[in-house]
Design an enzyme around this catalytic site. Structure first.
Site, PDB file in Angstrom:
ATOM      1  N   LYS A 158       0.886  -1.181  -0.025  1.00  0.00           N
ATOM      2  CA  LYS A 158       0.096  -0.005   0.112  1.00  0.00           C
ATOM      3  C   LYS A 158       0.793   1.285   0.199  1.00  0.00           C
ATOM      4  O   LYS A 158       1.886   1.433   0.522  1.00  0.00           O
ATOM      5  CB  LYS A 158      -0.762  -0.051   1.197  1.00  0.00           C
ATOM      6  N   GLY A 165      -8.410   4.105  -2.595  1.00  0.00           N
ATOM      7  CA  GLY A 165      -8.178   2.441  -3.157  1.00  0.00           C
ATOM      8  C   GLY A 165      -7.213   2.721  -4.060  1.00  0.00           C
ATOM      9  O   GLY A 165      -6.796   1.506  -4.783  1.00  0.00           O
ATOM     10  N   GLU A 200       1.323  -5.081   4.213  1.00  0.00           N
ATOM     11  CA  GLU A 200       0.511  -5.657   5.246  1.00  0.00           C
ATOM     12  C   GLU A 200       0.194  -7.014   4.794  1.00  0.00           C
ATOM     13  O   GLU A 200       0.058  -7.373   3.714  1.00  0.00           O
ATOM     14  CB  GLU A 200      -0.814  -4.895   5.324  1.00  0.00           C
ATOM     15  N   ILE A 203      -5.703  -9.732   4.505  1.00  0.00           N
ATOM     16  CA  ILE A 203      -6.733 -10.361   5.143  1.00  0.00           C
ATOM     17  C   ILE A 203      -7.569 -11.032   4.098  1.00  0.00           C
ATOM     18  O   ILE A 203      -8.290 -10.082   3.403  1.00  0.00           O
ATOM     19  CB  ILE A 203      -7.566  -9.390   6.327  1.00  0.00           C
ATOM     20  N   HIS A 208     -15.208  -4.538   6.325  1.00  0.00           N
ATOM     21  CA  HIS A 208     -14.764  -3.173   6.520  1.00  0.00           C
ATOM     22  C   HIS A 208     -15.779  -2.579   7.590  1.00  0.00           C
ATOM     23  O   HIS A 208     -16.908  -2.366   7.333  1.00  0.00           O
ATOM     24  CB  HIS A 208     -14.748  -2.357   5.353  1.00  0.00           C
ATOM     25  N   GLU A 288      -6.508   2.528   9.000  1.00  0.00           N
ATOM     26  CA  GLU A 288      -6.360   3.923   8.589  1.00  0.00           C
ATOM     27  C   GLU A 288      -7.287   4.971   9.325  1.00  0.00           C
ATOM     28  O   GLU A 288      -8.338   4.398   9.757  1.00  0.00           O
ATOM     29  CB  GLU A 288      -6.275   4.095   7.167  1.00  0.00           C
ATOM     30  N   ASN A 290      -9.294   8.460   8.896  1.00  0.00           N
ATOM     31  CA  ASN A 290      -9.572   9.280   7.533  1.00  0.00           C
ATOM     32  C   ASN A 290     -10.120  10.876   8.475  1.00  0.00           C
ATOM     33  O   ASN A 290     -10.885  10.684   9.291  1.00  0.00           O
ATOM     34  CB  ASN A 290     -11.040   8.928   6.873  1.00  0.00           C
ATOM     35  N   ARG A 292     -11.418  13.569   7.909  1.00  0.00           N
ATOM     36  CA  ARG A 292     -12.408  14.491   7.512  1.00  0.00           C
ATOM     37  C   ARG A 292     -13.679  13.728   7.764  1.00  0.00           C
ATOM     38  O   ARG A 292     -13.814  12.625   8.485  1.00  0.00           O
ATOM     39  CB  ARG A 292     -12.252  14.529   6.091  1.00  0.00           C
ATOM     40  N   ARG A 338     -25.064   4.440  -2.379  1.00  0.00           N
ATOM     41  CA  ARG A 338     -24.347   5.460  -3.164  1.00  0.00           C
ATOM     42  C   ARG A 338     -24.830   5.735  -4.608  1.00  0.00           C
ATOM     43  O   ARG A 338     -24.900   4.500  -5.243  1.00  0.00           O
ATOM     44  CB  ARG A 338     -22.775   5.446  -3.378  1.00  0.00           C
TER      45      ARG A 338
END
Ligand code: ADP
Length: 446
Positions: A158, A165, A200, A203, A208, A288, A290, A292, A338
């Site tokens: 990553k 992504g 990493e 997995i 998620h 991670e 984010n 915001r 979405r």
């Protein structure tokens, strides 16, 4: 509270922020590009300033133009929304230097958490589990291979500066790892002007799960429970829900407590999302933060009844959160779909164009966040997300029924959208039985 703020964003999130401002009695200024002239939210804001041509580099990413607009309109603060400059620490610093409050974290926390390698180290110090992987940035291919053999394949490479992504590559053996190393580095450099990468354990088929947190300047840090965002296509979320349907109260407690620990360790203020992967054994690992507000924040708003954008403004203006954790209750089930202007039959290619027919769904438990209307034009210049359809019902099965009904009511023609694919997912047996993971769309929807 501020008396006037500027919104450095567009589309549905600009409208969402204007709405919060109106309810707080705060005046709002929006900036817009030539391509967004005529947008609904421009009419609803108190003031609007055109800051440049369609290209994001010349408008929504154009820091001098945005700061000039803020100075001319004499605002006290800037809300960056999500995307564009929302996670740009340099922009936050410039705002502060100009005496304009950046509605978000301090630039230092943004820098720290924006570097995923530094964030992993910080999280380890807070005794929160991270995905097993490299201690720091990878020096070379040989180091990557040695480490991959130690932790076991598959592994994922990553970008330290990653997001959206991009710059991620999975490898199943030494040969594919060599290839992945080079491609990830090139991609990371192209996307983020920073080729630092790390490794990493990959997995296999995780869920998620992320936790919404808000902290004030005095360090009061509260969580607004979790969202399950396992329905993704190419690591981009498509459907989100709260609560996560596969964890019990004990794991939920642990997860939310872990998220608070991470945010406190970073001495963070304002809204953050702490993201985790949940493996088949229900073990969770930090991936991670984010720094915001996120696209999917309405899901948490619906189940808790708290307006997260208002809280962002309150905290940024120096107000302390009066709520206590025990006052934040989780009620019912919320799901968000979405709606993207994409042709799902043509590999989700963008589908811009003029909207000739636009009929919004409604009724009990339905919320639509969109800036669009009949005769509006979806331009090809920006993100393809054009609407968010959110439902909130007492149970998961009722939420699914309402969502399917609302998706069928929603008419956006003639452009192609993700409405159909969302309906297909919500009707799938595996979704109904909670047997999905992040590879569900690729494996079962195509
Ligand atoms: P970005 O910042 O680019 O969105 P993230 O680190 O948040 O990247 O990861 C995005 C998605 O990629 C996750 O939701 C998950 O589907 C997948 N992913 C990331 N890391 C791993 C991992 N170690 N193992 C399996 N899947 C992963």
């Amino acid at each position: 509270m501020f008396s006037k703020i500027l919104i450095a964003n567009r589309g549905e999130i600009a409208l969402r922020i204007i709405r919060a401002c109106k309810e707080l009695g705060v005046e709002s200024v929006v900036v817009y590009s030539e391509a967004d002239r005529g947008s609904s939210y421009i009419e609803l804001a108190d003031e609007a300033i055109c800051i440049g041509p369609a290209s994001p580099a010349q408008s929504y990413l154009n820091i001098p133009a945005i700061i000039s607009a803020a100075e001319v309109t004499d605002v006290e603060a800037i809300h960056p929304g999500y995307g564009f400059l929302a996670e740009n620490a340099h922009f936050a610093e410039i705002c502060n230097d100009c005496g304009i409050t950046f509605i978000g974290p301090r630039p230092e926390s943004m820098k720290l958490l924006g570097d995923k390698v530094a964030a992993r180290e910080l999280v380890k110090k807070a005794h929160v589990p991270v995905v097993p992987g490299s201690e720091g940035k990878l020096k070379d291919e040989e180091e990557a291979i040695k480490l991959a053999n130690k932790i076991g394949y598959p592994v994922i490479i990553k970008a330290a500066a990653g997001g959206g992504g991009r710059g991620m590559r999975v490898a199943h053996n030494d040969i594919s790892l060599r290839g992945a190393f080079a491609t990830a580095k090139t991609e990371a450099h192209a996307a983020f002007k920073d080729d630092a990468i790390y490794l990493e354990k990959y997995i296999v088929d995780p869920r998620h799960v992320e936790v919404q947190v808000v902290a004030d300047k005095a360090g009061n840090t509260l969580h607004f429970y979790e969202r399950d965002c396992s329905i993704q296509r190419r690591h981009q979320k498509l459907i989100e829900e709260s609560p996560c349907p596969v964890i019990d109260e004990r794991i939920r407690e642990e997860l939310c407590r872990a998220a608070i620990k991470v945010v406190k360790q970073a001495k963070y203020e304002n809204a953050a999302t702490v993201e985790f992967l949940l493996d088949k054994g229900k073990n969770f690992y930090f991936i991670e933060v984010n720094t915001r507000i996120q696209v999917e924040h309405p899901v948490s708003e619906m189940v808790t009844g708290h307006d997260l954008i208002k809280m962002q403004l309150q905290v940024a203006s120096g107000q302390n959160i009066k709520l206590k954790q025990r006052d934040i209750k989780h009620k019912g089930v919320a799901i968000e779909c979405r709606i993207n202007a994409e042709d799902t039959d043509r590999n989700f290619a963008p589908s811009p164009g003029k909207i000739k027919k636009f009929l919004l769904p409604g009724g009990m438990g339905v919320r639509v966040d969109t800036h669009l209307f009949q005769d509006a034009v979806v331009t090809p210049y920006y993100d393809s997300m054009i609407a968010k359809l959110i439902v909130h019902r007492p149970t998961r099965s009722e939420a699914i029924t309402t969502m399917k009904r609302a998706l069928r009511e929603f008419r956006i023609e003639p452009i192609k959208t993700t409405i159909g694919v969302c309906e297909k997912i919500l009707s799938h047996n595996m979704y109904l039985q909670n047997k999905v993971d992040t590879s569900f769309i690729e494996q079962h929807i195509g």
